[in-house]
Every structure is written in C-alpha cells, then in structure tokens.
Design a protein around this motif. Structure first.
Motif, PDB file in Angstrom:
ATOM      1  N   SER A 182      -6.109  11.305  -5.248  1.00 31.17           N
ATOM      2  CA  SER A 182      -5.004  10.692  -4.530  1.00 31.17           C
ATOM      3  C   SER A 182      -5.591   9.571  -3.667  1.00 31.17           C
ATOM      4  N   VAL A 196      -4.850   5.725  -1.281  1.00 27.98           N
ATOM      5  CA  VAL A 196      -3.998   4.703  -0.682  1.00 27.98           C
ATOM      6  C   VAL A 196      -4.341   3.385  -1.359  1.00 27.98           C
ATOM      7  N   CYS A 197      -3.369   2.867  -2.100  1.00 27.34           N
ATOM      8  CA  CYS A 197      -3.698   1.722  -2.952  1.00 27.34           C
ATOM      9  C   CYS A 197      -2.451   0.886  -3.214  1.00 27.34           C
ATOM     10  N   ASP A 230      -7.873  -0.591  -3.834  1.00 26.28           N
ATOM     11  CA  ASP A 230      -7.970   0.166  -2.592  1.00 26.28           C
ATOM     12  C   ASP A 230      -7.578  -0.786  -1.468  1.00 26.28           C
ATOM     13  N   SER A 247       0.807  -1.201   0.000  1.00 25.46           N
ATOM     14  CA  SER A 247       0.000   0.000   0.000  1.00 25.46           C
ATOM     15  C   SER A 247       0.855   1.273   0.000  1.00 25.46           C
ATOM     16  N   HIS A 248       0.478   2.241  -0.836  1.00 25.93           N
ATOM     17  CA  HIS A 248       1.167   3.520  -0.906  1.00 25.93           C
ATOM     18  C   HIS A 248       0.181   4.558  -1.427  1.00 25.93           C
ATOM     19  N   THR A 249       0.558   5.814  -1.371  1.00 24.96           N
ATOM     20  CA  THR A 249      -0.339   6.862  -1.850  1.00 24.96           C
ATOM     21  C   THR A 249       0.037   7.204  -3.285  1.00 24.96           C
ATOM     22  N   ARG A 250      -0.975   7.278  -4.157  1.00 27.17           N
ATOM     23  CA  ARG A 250      -0.683   7.468  -5.574  1.00 27.17           C
ATOM     24  C   ARG A 250      -1.851   8.188  -6.242  1.00 27.17           C
ATOM     25  N   ASP A 251      -1.542   8.981  -7.280  1.00 27.16           N
ATOM     26  CA  ASP A 251      -2.592   9.631  -8.072  1.00 27.16           C
ATOM     27  C   ASP A 251      -3.184   8.622  -9.057  1.00 27.16           C
TER      28      ASP A 251
END
Lengths: 312, 437
Positions: free
Chosen positions: A251, A253-254, A269, A210-214
C-alpha cells in the motif's frame, strides 16, 4: 509597448486556438480525441476558447483499452456532458469480439490494439481529421511531427516525407480516404500544461493527486493492482496485468504523472495534493514524464513504430 | 522555476552544414542548462556504450528517428523545449543537407532568432552564405553567427576576426537588423552556457546569455490592424437570448491593434463598419493586438465569410489578382510557368497560375539569373502569379502573416513552395466602397 505583449502561455494559447479554428473551417468531419487525461483537458478548454459562444463543432472520440482507471472514465463522461458535447467511445473489447483487432500471443498491454480501433472509428464516422493532445516534448519521434500530421489511407505517418509547415499557414488538403491528425499542443511542455491547468482552474481526475493505493513492482515500475475480476463468465480483462506471487502488493501514497491505462501506467511516490504541488514536482523532476510508461520502454523507436502504423 | 511573473517565449532555429555541430550545440544547451532528465542521460549513455565507444553523443538527443540514428544524420526538423528562470525556448534544429531550404524555411519561419553555425576551421562556406541569405529572406529579426569548434583553431582571436570580416563583406547586401558573433565550442561547452576561459579577448555574452536577453518584445507588428476571418461564429439555437443575433468573426490578429468603436473596412467588399465588441471566452475586451486570437462583432450585419479580411483604415493593404513574390521551391518536381496550383494565404485558398519566372537567385554568391526555365528543389526566385480571386495582402517585409503564402500542388496536395509577397504597388483606397452603407 509592454502592455501589448503576450507571455509564454498566452502565446501557446493563441497558437493552439488558431489551429483549432483552422480545423473547424477546413475539415468536413473533424473529431477531438478526449481521454480525460491532462493534455486533452487542456484541449477542451482551448476548444471552448476557440468556438464559444457556439457549440464545439465536433464530437469527442475516445478509444478504450478496457484497462482504464475507473476514475478517468467517470471524469471523461462527466466533462463531455458538462460541455454539451457528443462523446463517441469505441473499445478494444468490441474490436477483439468482431475480429478487427487480434491480440498478440502473450502480450498483456492493449496499447497497440488501440490502432485498429481508432482507424475503425475514423472509417465508421468518416472523420477526415482528429485533433489530439500529443506534445513534441514527450518523445523523440513526436519532436519531429508537424501540427498537421498527414496520414495516408492506411492511417500511416511517413516521417521522411512530411509536408513542410511554414508560418501559421497549414495545408489541410486531403484526397479521398486520407486523413489528418492535428496537434494544437505540439509546442507545449509538461510544465506548460500544468501551468495552464492552474491558470484556467481546470478540474483534473483525482488520480493525478496523491492517494493511497495497492501497487506492485514490475520492470522497474510501480503498477496499480487492477480491480478484482468478478464476472467469471468472461475472461479476466486484466489477465497478465495482475501481481504474480513473487510480486508482493504494497500500500502506497502515490499518484500518476501520465495516464495510459492501468497496465502501463507507473505510479509515482508523491505527496502532491494540489496543482501547485504538482508544478513544484515537475520543476524538480529528474526523469521525463514518459519515463513512467511501459509502452514507450519497449524500444528506442517504440513510438515511431506505432505512429507509422497509425497511432495517435 | 517561478511561474509567478510573466515569462517570455523565444523561438530560435539552428542551421549549419552537416558536421557543423548543430545537434551537439542544442544538446549542450539542454545539458548545461540542466534541462535534461536522468532517463534521457541514461539513454545517451546506453547508446554511447553500444555505438559510440563510450563517448556521449549529444546529437542523439535530437535525432529522434530510427533512420537518423542509423545514418548519423538529421532528416527532418526537430523541436526541443527548455527553460531558464528568465525565458522559455522553442528550438528548431534544421538539418542542412538535401532538403535544406525546405527544412530551414520550416524551422525558421516562426523564429525570432536564427543561429548560423560556422566551423572555425572552414570559415565562410557556401552553406553559411545560403543560411544567412534565407534568414534574411524570411526576415528573422535576430541573427547569431556561432563560430564553433574554436578549440580546433587554438582559440585564435585572429581566426575569429577573419571569419567575422568575411561575413561583414556580404551582410550589408542583406536585410538583417541585428547580428551577433559568438566564438564557442559546442562539444566542450565554452561560451555556450558558461563563459570560456580560453577566450579572454571576447567580451560579449555567452550564447545562452544572449538568448536570454535579446530584445524580442517588438518583434510583432503592431501597425495597421489586420484580422483574416478564419471562422464565422454563429451560435445555433442559443438558449441565451443575448446571443440570438450573435455574429462573430473569429481569427488571429495578423498585425496591429483593434479597439471597440474603431472604424474598419471589410475586404474584398470594401464595406465599412465599426467594431461593436471584442469577444473572448475570458470576457469582453476594450482592445486586442497581434497575435491574439479573438472574435469581433461589427455594428452592421455584413456578408462576411472565411477568407475575407477586416482591416484598420489608417494603413490599408493591397488587393489584387496579379502578384509578385519571392518563392522558395521545396519539391522534387520543379516549378513551371503556366502550371496551376492552390495558393493558401492567411485564411484564404485560391487557384493560382504562375505567369512568369522573373529570376533565380544564386544564394551562394547572391547573383541573379534572369528568366530561368524553371525553379528546382531548393531554388529561390522571383515569380509572378495570377490568382482566381483577389488576395488582400501586404508586403512580407512589413507583415509576416499577411505577406506570406504557400503553394500546394494539385493532385498530390504537397506543399511545394513558401512565398513572400512584394509590397503592393498601391493600397486599397479608403473611399473604395463608401456608398455601400
């Protein structure tokens, strides 16, 4: 006699090691397809188990679409180096430039364009066998494919005329120009792969976590926003794969569950940050792994058609 | 689904004639054990609306090829995977028409268990006898006779017992150790995963209950060590000095157990040595067993290559060029006496010629026809073969891996036969090559 007993992962492992050694013994110029994805990561560990303390007796081969996640390529190169293996990369870009691959008008995905590139590499290096990480549980056409999948001189799979495969006696005989695709993970499921990654403490590219991404929504999928196009002298490789004005960027968290390339990999997600978390998600999942991939959604026979044309 | 305790793997195949409901049964197992995903169910519902008049067709789950969906038939063996908290399962769905022997042999050769489906309305038909025979021929340890479509015979216990009695008339002619009869309806799910309220007279387990509990731990052969040498492991220019003289023999143990310090014989040379080391990537072992993939080092530096076999001295195999075997013929072009083939056995490939066809077995009534002119597609018969180099082998009845072979047609490279060797008339003598070391 319970001490002389293998659990399911040990059984799958010994089956796969046996197949890898058959390839090394029976083919003159085998290659191992390594993308950096989770399945081929398992293949590399199995190759170590099959061939150590010797070197892995075959080069690694990867076909780049040009739309890869940069994290994946970095991991791929680093892992190949760690193992002391030769990594051969051939790209769709080169193939388009020299005319061996021609994009279909309007088609954004380069998935199908990997076919001529792969066949070109097989011809260039005269590979007679390519080991791949495909699994039968991924897709209905793959469920019918053999461990040793015979391909004619055009690289084609003929599902109606496969060699019967009996016991663990594999027929690897070829005539000039023909080749074999071999799938040691045929009997593995997505869960088996993650359990093996946990058991072997294998590193995987960080985009699996999991990380934050556009991302933006298209065709029921959450697609990652590609990196910006900086070199104006060249056409944008991601043209068509960028969000349109009516596709708002958010944005999120995926993470990825399966990796094709940035244009066809839907992000999911997920808060999973460890392999244990991922195993928990796979156990509870209500859609299949390939349900997140646009390349398989084209039609019910999308995979069968690509394989008949020479796909992995 | 906890993965913290070891989970066993059971491999099974389903066989039956067209319309017996094999694919429906597998679909039911997957559906009722909650092994189907939403997108798979959606795809089923989509095709139900388009082609099935709204009725979900569970067979569409396994019929993965375009031609199969178009024709409503299963063309080739399909593999499916599911798990319960107790076991993991690999299912081979083996279609019963044109290439039935080929398909069934392919799907069943690695199975612990075979399910033979019978339509309760039809009872024992030719194909039931045929599938049961092949299961016996391949020595599949466990057999389930699933009497399907019980709903169409009003859940009649009498009908169930009748069919059971028909089977019990010919089962004693075969080599099957463990047979289980289960009355069920794959379409409605009775006795598949959940016990049926329609069969109060049946006290046995459901199909899944049986699959989860049937004893498979002793299905592997732990008698008589056999290691067919697959690949000789010689590190090139190792930087590690310890590996300078490393000469490993890699392979999958075909049967038995091997221990460090054990005396072994290498065949065909007959030279003896002692196991110095059992090497694996995960560390050295004191002992290893079938079907582990390992690398061993011997005390002596012998000339050994792929195709040789390292064997234990307690139970020695046979060795010879004149072989006697049962074969399933799997090609349109018939087997002919005098024709040369490649024979692949364990890790060895040799040229072979069929010297005689002793018999053809009619697998519908088990009659034996002596000295047929040829064996055609789907035929099973006994043949004699002469090989260009000696084979090191056991009888198939005692060893599935060192007692089996395939025949490959020269030119096309098609796999044309599956062979099961008769036991050797005599074993290799322990003193065969005592003077060599």
């Amino acid at each position: 006699m319970s001490s002389y007993h293998l659990d399911h992962l040990q059984y799958l492992e010994t089956e796969a090691i046996h197949i890898m050694r058959e390839v090394a013994a029976e083919f003159e110029r085998p290659a191992l397809l390594f993308s950096g994805g989770k399945d081929s990561i398992c293949l590399l560990r199995l190759a170590e188990k099959a061939f150590r303390p010797s070197d892995i007796p075959m080069p690694f081969l990867n076909v780049e679409t040009g739309h890869e996640f940069p994290e994946l390529l970095e991991f791929r190169d680093r892992r190949a180096k760690q193992l002391g293996a030769k990594l051969i990369v051939r790209t769709v870009d080169q193939a388009i430039a020299n005319g061996t691959a021609t994009p279909a008008p309007g088609e954004v995905s380069r998935n199908k364009l990997q076919i001529p590139v792969l066949l070109g590499a097989i011809e260039e290096f005269r590979f007679d066998c390519a080991i791949g990480g495909a699994r039968r549980d991924e897709e209905k056409a793959r469920a019918k494919e053999r461990f040793f999948s015979f391909r004619d001189a055009f690289g084609q799979w003929d599902p109606k005329n496969q060699r019967p495969e009996i016991w663990n006696v594999y027929n690897g005989r070829l005539n000039q120009g023909e080749n074999m695709r071999v799938f040691p993970l045929s009997n593995w499921t997505e869960m088996d792969v993650w359990e093996y990654i946990r058991q072997e403490k294998l590193e995987v590219p960080n985009i699996y976590f999991s990380h934050t991404r556009d991302v933006f929504r298209r065709g029921g999928q959450l697609l990652p926003v590609p990196p910006p196009h900086t070199d104006a002298s060249k056409p944008d490789p991601f043209a068509g794969g960028r969000p349109k004005p009516n596709e708002p960027i958010q944005s999120m968290v995926c993470r990825v569950r399966t990796i094709a390339d940035m244009i066809s990999t839907g992000m999911i997600d997920s808060p999973a940050i460890t392999v244990d978390d991922i195993i928990g998600e796979v156990a509870a999942a209500r859609v299949t792994e390939r349900g997140t991939r646009a390349d398989d959604k084209a039609s019910e026979a999308a995979m069968e058609d690509r394989k008949k044309a020479g796909y992995f | 689904m906890s993965a913290n305790h070891p989970i066993e793997l059971l491999r099974f195949n389903t066989c039956g004639s067209v319309d017996d409901g094999k694919s429906t049964l597998i679909g039911r197992l997957l559906y009722d054990s909650k092994s189907l995903m939403e997108d798979q169910i959606e795809a089923l519902e989509r095709s139900a609306d388009i082609t099935g008049g709204g009725q979900i067709n569970l067979a569409n789950l396994t019929d993965g090829l375009r031609a199969e969906r178009e024709q409503g038939i299963t063309i080739d063996v399909a593999y499916r995977y599911f798990a319960t908290p107790r076991r993991k399962f690999i299912v081979a769905d083996t279609p019963g028409h044109v290439q039935y022997t080929r398909n069934m042999v392919t799907g069943a050769s690695t199975a612990n268990l075979s399910i033979v489906l019978v339509d309760a309305r039809l009872g024992v038909i030719e194909q039931s006898r045929r599938h049961t025979y092949i299961a016996s021929l391949l020595r599949i340890p466990h057999l389930v006779i699933a009497i399907n479509k019980m709903d169409l015979v009003d859940w009649s216990e009498e009908r169930y017992l009748e069919i059971r009695a028909e089977f019990e008339k010919f089962l004693p002619l075969l080599d099957i150790k463990d047979v289980k009869f289960i009355p069920l309806s794959a379409l409605n799910g009775d006795n598949v995963v959940e016990p049926s309220k329609h069969t109060p007279w049946y006290v046995g387990p459901t199909l899944l209950g049986h699959l989860e509990t049937v004893h498979i731990a002793s299905d592997w052969n732990l008698n008589g060590f056999r290691l067919p040498v697959q690949w000789v492991n010689r590190p090139n220019n190792p930087t590690n000095k310890e590996l300078h003289d490393f000469r490993g023999l890699s392979g999958q143990i075909g049967s038995g157990i091997v221990k460090v310090g054990q005396k072994v014989m290498v065949l065909p040379s007959g030279m003896k040595s002692t196991v110095k080391e059992i090497w694996t990537y995960d560390g050295k072992l004191q002992e290893a067993f079938c079907p582990q993939s390992i690398t061993i080092q011997l005390e002596h530096d012998l000339d050994i290559s792929r195709g040789d076999m390292v064997v234990g001295l307690d139970v020695l195999p046979g060795m010879g060029t004149e072989l006697h075997a049962k074969v399933c013929w799997m090609n349109q072009r018939p087997l002919q006496r005098g024709k040369k083939y490649f024979l692949k056995h364990a890790t060895q490939s040799v040229q072979a010629v069929v010297t005689s066809i002793d018999s053809r077995i009619n697998i519908n009534n088990y009659d034996v026809q002596p000295e047929p002119a040829e064996l055609a597609l789907n035929d099973i018969g006994e043949i004699r073969i002469k090989t260009a180099k000696p084979l090191i082998y056991d009888g198939y009845a005692t060893n599935r891996l060192t007692g089996s072979f395939i025949l490959i047609e020269q030119g096309t490279n098609a796999t044309v036969a599956a062979g099961m060797l008769q036991p050797p008339l005599e074993a290799v003598k322990p003193e065969y090559n005592d003077f060599a070391i």
